[in-house]
Scaffold this active site. Sequence first.
Site, mmCIF file in Angstrom:
data_model
loop_
_atom_site.group_PDB
_atom_site.id
_atom_site.type_symbol
_atom_site.label_atom_id
_atom_site.label_comp_id
_atom_site.label_asym_id
_atom_site.label_seq_id
_atom_site.Cartn_x
_atom_site.Cartn_y
_atom_site.Cartn_z
ATOM 1 C CB SER A 1 39.772 -14.418 2.974
ATOM 2 O OG SER A 1 39.767 -14.187 4.351
ATOM 3 C CG ASN B 1 34.113 -17.058 10.793
ATOM 4 O OD1 ASN B 1 33.639 -18.163 11.006
ATOM 5 N ND2 ASN B 1 35.408 -16.825 10.838
ATOM 6 C CE LYS C 1 32.711 -11.980 11.332
ATOM 7 N NZ LYS C 1 33.823 -12.021 12.268
ATOM 8 C CB ALA D 1 37.441 -10.327 17.781
ATOM 9 C CB VAL E 1 42.083 -10.029 18.347
ATOM 10 C CG1 VAL E 1 41.723 -11.032 19.405
ATOM 11 C CG2 VAL E 1 41.422 -8.699 18.595
ATOM 12 C CE1 TYR F 1 44.439 -8.111 9.673
ATOM 13 C CE2 TYR F 1 43.268 -9.285 11.394
ATOM 14 C CZ TYR F 1 43.275 -8.644 10.174
ATOM 15 O OH TYR F 1 42.115 -8.528 9.455
#
Length: 289
Positions: free
Chosen positions: A23, A93, A72, A136, A233, A235
């Site tokens: 991020s 999030n 979260k 997720a 989901v 990666y």
Amino acid sequence: MKEITGHTVLTGLLGSPVSHSISPLMHNESFRHLNLDYVYLAFDTNETQMEAAVTALRTLNARGFNVTMPGKQIVAGLCDHLSPAAKICGAVNTVVNDNGVLTGYTTDGIGYMRSLNEAGLNIIGKKMTLLGVGGAATSILVQAALDGVSEISVFNRKSPSFKRAKELIAALKEYSSCKIRLFDLADEELLRREIANSAILVNATSIGMAPHTDCSVITDSSMFHKDLVVSDVIYNPRETKFLQLAKEAGCTTLNGLGMLLYQGAEAFKLWTGQDMPVELVKEKYFSNK
Ligand code: NDP
């Protein structure tokens, strides 16, 4: 890089661990490209530090921040307002700070749905089979139902999360007419039957994530059919064993990179009002290798 000045606006990430996160790269690259006087930093924050960190960011007038595990749910409880999806999920999030007023969002599900759109896959009005009920999975379930997926069959093992998922599904029925049912992942024949008339099958469990790359939530590839879109989901790795099996069975496959990219793009838009330069970010940081 744009100079940091007395005007530079702070954004960032709370959670632990965070040093591996992509991020900061995504957001700082986008700020530079758009010549925005913002910076994004990662703050390693454990559960017990979360409330103090949120108070500090509010006091210091940070524009907003992302939240990852283990924050979260804690941060959802610290926000002044929640988006409808964040309220149903009980988790955030992304937080936007408007002069001390914190609004929490969950952009993972929005990111997932956009990743399908960007790949030219339309599942609105169709049936989804979703594996998992964790963070997720929940964000995908809620957003898919809000966006107009007509039916979702959710599978999870009979763990304590199963009961929590039942409650969430009951709450979601107030907001969406989507037909949602919850099943035991151990019931393979039921799973086969639900997949057979689904347009999309989603792995939102952590099974197959590195370092356990030889594991797959489904090992019997006769469960796949060629008209099925199969998405994961995960990666890391880019292609899980689950996606490999689906591809061999002739399915269209999609990994979790798009969800990761577009959840960030949504947060970026909430903080800056501008579109993240996703093609640039994709090219620099989201190689499919
Ligand atoms: P959670 O821990 O919240 O959920 C994990 C899910 O996997 C639960 O449903 C859990 O079931 C299930 N699960 C785990 N191990 C097993 C097992 N051995 N057998 C059956 N079920 C199992 O994790 P997250 O939802 O946060 O993350 C899940 C995956 O999604 C991770 O790989 C993560 O990297 C990825 N992710 C990707 C994102 C993206 O942007 N692409 C965003 C967020 C996450 P139970 O509850 O019963 O334990």
